[in-house]
Design an enzyme around this catalytic site. Structure first.
Site, mmCIF file in Angstrom:
data_model
loop_
_atom_site.group_PDB
_atom_site.id
_atom_site.type_symbol
_atom_site.label_atom_id
_atom_site.label_comp_id
_atom_site.label_asym_id
_atom_site.label_seq_id
_atom_site.Cartn_x
_atom_site.Cartn_y
_atom_site.Cartn_z
ATOM 1 N N LYS A 231 -40.777 -84.449 -28.887
ATOM 2 C CA LYS A 231 -41.821 -83.941 -29.768
ATOM 3 C C LYS A 231 -43.220 -84.239 -29.231
ATOM 4 C CE LYS A 231 -39.379 -84.034 -34.218
ATOM 5 N NZ LYS A 231 -39.319 -84.675 -35.555
ATOM 6 N N ARG A 265 -31.562 -88.584 -33.842
ATOM 7 C CA ARG A 265 -31.399 -87.131 -33.745
ATOM 8 C C ARG A 265 -32.071 -86.681 -32.444
ATOM 9 N NH1 ARG A 265 -34.168 -82.395 -35.056
ATOM 10 N NH2 ARG A 265 -32.819 -80.684 -35.758
#
Length: 284
Positions: A231, A265
């Protein structure tokens, strides 16, 4: 801060009568069915490709396969319910058939998609909005009686990065989760996992403040899932790209495990499993 309404302390998940022990952290693999994900290498274009990726994820040690058909990158365009279902359901059905050992998660904030995904063979629901984007979600989860991942978000995927503001990001996240948990409890949901929502309506400073204080979320006594994988929190800080953000992701996953995270995740299962093993080998 809202009064905390505690669920019974849980360190296991009931997946259709089988208990998944989270005393040792687990890895959730991202199976991305959107054509516009921020990380292009994660985009999956066919059933065969989805099955190949799932087989690799399971071989590398993933416990959960998280299937999403709606891009939640900042500024993402809306996707019609019918299109989301078209993307998700055939993949869920085929993975459930070919890999019955896989625990399938449906990544959606829509109650209809969640319900049809579970009926197609999925086992749990991963909702980025904690039920705020579809008022039918909590009732649906209660009726289905499946584990539910509830994430904090400020705004919507379209608006969340437009100047997010908090009085105190940790306190505000705790307050939000406490209020949503109190409501969720009225629907007789038993297995809940919390996600602080890194990158969802938060600046880089907010993200790192949350990570630094992640252990404070243990006050809920519920399992925590974290998602840093490639991210902006990683690649913007390092002034690089998502393609080059694996090492940074590994660093943040390591920190999160030391602060109590139970599920990572990720796009890269092998590397995440190495983190779990190494952190789990710490003594004292």
């Amino acid at each position: 801060m809202a009064e905390i309404n505690f669920f019974e302390a849980k360190h296991t998940l009931n997946i259709k009568g089988k208990l998944v022990d989270l005393s040792m952290p687990k890895v959730m693999a991202i199976l991305n069915l959107t054509p516009d994900s921020f990380y292009s290498d994660s985009r999956t274009k066919s059933i065969d490709e989805a099955l190949t990726k799932t087989e690799q994820f399971l071989k590398e040690g993933a416990t959960f396969i998280d299937i999403g058909g709606y891009s939640t990158r900042p500024g993402a365009d809306d996707v019609a319910v019918g299109e989301e279902l078209k993307r998700i359901l055939p993949i869920v059905e085929n993975i459930a058939l070919k890999f019955p050992e896989a625990i399938i998660s449906v990544d959606t904030f829509r109650a209809e998609v969640a319900e049809q995904g579970i009926k197609a063979g999925a086992h749990l629901i991963n909702d980025i909005s904690a039920g705020t984007l579809d008022e039918a979600m909590f009732e649906t989860v209660g009726n289905l009686q499946v584990p539910y991942i509830m994430m904090h978000i400020q705004g919507t995927p379209k608006t969340m990065q437009q100047n997010p503001v908090y009085d105190d990001v940790l306190v505000d996240v705790i307050d939000f989760l406490a209020q949503r948990l109190a409501l969720l409890k009225t629907f007789n949901v038993h297995d809940v996992i919390l996600d602080p929502g890194f990158g969802f309506g938060k600046t880089l400073e907010h993200n790192f403040t949350l990570l630094n204080r992640l252990a404070d979320l243990k006050l809920f006594d519920l399992p925590l899932v974290v998602g840093f994988s490639r991210k902006g929190m990683v690649y913007k800080t390092l002034e690089t790209t998502a393609d080059n953000a694996l090492n940074g992701t590994t660093v943040l996953n390591t920190i999160a495990l030391t602060k109590g995270a139970k599920i990572l995740r990720v796009h890269d299962v092998k590397e995440a499993m190495e983190v779990v093993k190494l952190v789990g080998s710490l003594v004292g």
